[in-house]
Design a protein around this motif. Structure first.
Motif, mmCIF file in Angstrom:
data_model
loop_
_atom_site.group_PDB
_atom_site.id
_atom_site.type_symbol
_atom_site.label_atom_id
_atom_site.label_comp_id
_atom_site.label_asym_id
_atom_site.label_seq_id
_atom_site.Cartn_x
_atom_site.Cartn_y
_atom_site.Cartn_z
ATOM 1 N N ALA A 2 -0.676 -3.180 11.721
ATOM 2 C CA ALA A 2 0.489 -3.861 11.131
ATOM 3 C C ALA A 2 0.928 -5.034 12.002
ATOM 4 C CB ALA A 2 1.638 -2.877 10.950
ATOM 5 N N ASN A 3 0.840 -4.858 13.342
ATOM 6 C CA ASN A 3 1.270 -5.931 14.248
ATOM 7 C C ASN A 3 0.372 -7.160 14.163
ATOM 8 O OD1 ASN A 3 3.330 -4.352 15.059
ATOM 9 N ND2 ASN A 3 2.369 -3.652 16.960
ATOM 10 N N SER A 31 -0.675 0.536 7.739
ATOM 11 C CA SER A 31 0.649 0.977 8.189
ATOM 12 C C SER A 31 0.619 1.405 9.658
ATOM 13 C CB SER A 31 1.167 2.123 7.317
ATOM 14 O OG SER A 31 0.449 3.291 7.606
ATOM 15 N N ASN A 52 0.821 -10.915 9.421
ATOM 16 C CA ASN A 52 2.128 -11.571 9.323
ATOM 17 C C ASN A 52 2.931 -10.878 8.207
ATOM 18 O OD1 ASN A 52 1.521 -12.723 6.802
ATOM 19 N ND2 ASN A 52 0.660 -14.549 7.741
ATOM 20 N N TRP A 53 4.182 -11.260 8.074
ATOM 21 C CA TRP A 53 5.065 -10.538 7.162
ATOM 22 C C TRP A 53 4.544 -10.594 5.719
ATOM 23 C CZ3 TRP A 53 7.865 -6.786 6.159
ATOM 24 C CH2 TRP A 53 8.679 -6.748 5.042
ATOM 25 N N ARG A 54 4.002 -11.783 5.326
ATOM 26 C CA ARG A 54 3.534 -11.953 3.938
ATOM 27 C C ARG A 54 2.342 -11.034 3.681
ATOM 28 N NH1 ARG A 54 2.317 -17.006 0.446
ATOM 29 N NH2 ARG A 54 2.418 -15.894 -1.546
ATOM 30 N N GLU A 55 1.414 -10.983 4.651
ATOM 31 C CA GLU A 55 0.223 -10.140 4.483
ATOM 32 C C GLU A 55 0.630 -8.673 4.392
ATOM 33 O OE1 GLU A 55 -2.765 -13.025 7.087
ATOM 34 O OE2 GLU A 55 -1.664 -11.425 8.060
ATOM 35 N N PHE A 56 1.541 -8.285 5.308
ATOM 36 C CA PHE A 56 1.977 -6.886 5.341
ATOM 37 C C PHE A 56 2.660 -6.515 4.030
ATOM 38 C CE2 PHE A 56 5.013 -3.504 6.359
ATOM 39 C CZ PHE A 56 4.160 -2.582 6.914
ATOM 40 N N SER A 57 3.563 -7.390 3.549
ATOM 41 C CA SER A 57 4.296 -7.036 2.330
ATOM 42 C C SER A 57 3.367 -7.092 1.106
ATOM 43 C CB SER A 57 5.544 -7.905 2.174
ATOM 44 O OG SER A 57 5.298 -8.976 1.348
#
Ligand code: NAP
Length: 488
Positions: A380-381, A375, A384-389
């Motif tokens: 987080a940067n 987080s 990618n969105w899939r990994e983060f979610s």
């Protein structure tokens, strides 16, 4: 950084190659009024970024040695004459002393970097005040959210954003270009009326943390009082036993996991409520109530505080055997057993319970650490969105399930043992299970194909009562399209 190094550009022309909007700023002469901490850091950063720097001081001879050799330090009027863009690194109270320079400053861009000591300290912002003193100049507010230290250490760490506002688009663009060449990310905050808001930003104390901290403190207080009644007050009243020694470590250590566990479930509860609302109204375009919006926005902080409490719980637990009270009780038990001539005290069930309980607890802490680390903005940067979610949502939910197993193996059959009910109060762990179990059950229900399908459609724009075309991935991952009408 040595003075020789300071003269070398760190972010040379190459760093902005290919970006036509940045090229004109590189190599231009920038003025700095003032020779204090901020002026010095600014000058170093500008020199390192390939700008020519001229510093205007009331006493250039005395201050010159503090600046990199590549920067020219001269009298204020001299410095101002040599450049069109001047950073005013002077406190607001001293702006009026610059009025003698009004003629030479006319037509130039003044960058107001100042901060206040209190939120909304003055009626008008410092930048607006500067603009009123120098009507022939164009004032741009910016760089005040960056500390002198960040400027010197470069924009590689920490916050890279520089908030900028001005009534003059051209001047704002020039300052944004300079910020970009220096390695910062300029953020256009609009016209000068935003200056007050920008000046308040560095003065705010953890604004996003207030609610989560109060929530954590509130939960801590509730659970602490509950545990105090059960572990200290109950034995004192019922058996006249003094258990006050339990307060600093044992009571705190039974309170921390409760707070951590409930806080973790509170990270996922607003998502469940949001899904319920979307299912109920059959749309994702209906605004959530403000309290739910706020709650959703604070999930990261709530999760981090949950991790903090879990980490403290781990440390406290490791320290339990170090206590003198623990040693006394251990010896006391051993003596009792010797007196009673008990040879075998091994209870297989207890042994297994403890082994599983600790192992699951360690896994839960490991998962929470992963959630906390990912987080952080820098990590987080890089996802990618899939990994983060996947990490924050799926692994987070697994962390909640594992924490539930940890709690259940800790409690074992205590909920069914009437000796565990002190003043009719059930063991604390049974209370903590309430919200997390609700979240887990709700998540399981949402994963049922009929509900998951409907929720997916809503999140892709389908609305109850509307006749719309939709496209959904099939079980095989292929997309199928179709038409649907209301209440399907
Ligand atoms: P500072 O170390 O006290 O420097 C202020 C400078 O103002 C002095 O060195 C002085 O330079 C100059 N000055 C011009 N006229 C003056 C006068 N009549 N009386 C006193 N000094 C006068 O302060 P600073 O920390 O560099 O801060 C400068 C500005 O940057 C402030 O507005 C501050 O809010 C802002 N800022 C600072 C930081 C930070 O981290 N320090 C961060 C963001 C914003 P000469 O003697 O050479 O003229």
């Amino acid at each position: 950084m040595s003075r020789g190094d300071m003269a070398k550009p760190l972010l040379g022309h190459g760093s902005t190659e290919g970006d036509p909007s940045v090229t004109p700023a590189y190599g231009r002469t920038i003025g700095v009024l003032g020779s204090g901490d901020f002026a010095r850091s600014l000058a170093i950063r500008l020199v390192c970024s390939g700008f020519k720097v001229v510093v205007g001081s009331r006493n250039p001879k005395r201050k010159a040695s503090l600046f990199p050799s590549a920067a020219e330090v001269t009298f204020q009027a001299e410095a101002v004459k040599k450049t069109d863009v001047i950073f005013v690194a002077v406190f607001r109270e001293h702006y009026s002393t610059l009025c003698d320079l009004a003629d030479v400053l006319a037509g130039k861009i003044l960058v107001d970097v100042s901060n206040n000591t209190e939120i909304n300290h003055h009626k008008e912002s410092n930048a607006e005040y500067l603009a009123s003193l120098f009507p022939a100049c164009t004032v741009v507010k910016g760089f005040n959210v960056v500390s002198a230290w960040t400027l010197q250490s470069g924009a590689r760490d920490g916050n890279k954003q520089v908030l900028i506002c001005s009534n003059n688009q051209e001047a704002k663009r020039t300052v944004a270009e300079i910020a970009q060449v220096m390695g910062f990310t300029p953020v256009d905050m609009g016209c000068m009326s935003s200056a007050c808001e920008i000046e308040n930003i560095p003065l705010r104390l953890l604004p996003a943390w207030k609610i989560p901290i109060f929530l954590a403190l509130g939960l801590f207080l509730c659970f602490f009082t509950y545990n105090l009644i059960r572990q200290v007050i109950h034995p004192f009243i019922r058996e006249q036993k003094n258990k006050l020694y339990k307060i600093p470590i044992e009571v705190v250590n039974t309170t921390l996991p409760c707070v951590s566990y409930v806080m973790l479930s509170l990270v996922y509860l607003p998502g469940v409520l949001a899904a319920c609302s979307q299912l109920y109204y059959g749309t994702k375009y209906r605004r959530f109530p403000d309290w739910l919006d706020q709650w959703l926005q604070h999930r990261k902080q709530i999760g981090l505080l949950s991790f903090f409490c879990a980490a403290l719980h781990a440390v406290y637990s490791l320290c339990l055997p170090m206590r003198r009270s623990h040693r006394y009780l251990l010896i006391e038990t051993a003596v009792k057993q010797a007196v009673e001539k008990k040879m075998n005290i091994w209870v297989e069930e207890e042994v297994w319970r403890m082994e599983i309980y600790i192992s699951v607890g360690i896994i839960a802490l490991g998962l929470l650490s992963l959630l906390a680390i990912t987080s952080l903005p820098s990590i987080a940067n890089s996802l990618n969105w899939r990994e983060f979610s996947f990490i924050q949502s799926s692994l987070g939910f697994i962390a909640l399930v594992v924490s539930t197993l940890h709690t259940l193996t800790y409690g074992w059959s205590r909920a069914f043992d009437e000796n565990q009910y002190k003043f009719y109060l059930p063991p604390t762990y049974t209370l903590t299970l309430l919200v997390p179990c609700t979240v887990i059950i709700a998540k399981v229900i949402f994963s049922l194909p009929c509900i998951r399908h409907r929720l997916l459609r809503i999140r892709r724009g389908w609305e109850k009562g509307r006749y719309v075309k939709f496209v959904l991935p099939s079980a095989t991952g292929e997309y199928s399209s179709g038409e649907t009408s209301s209440n399907v």
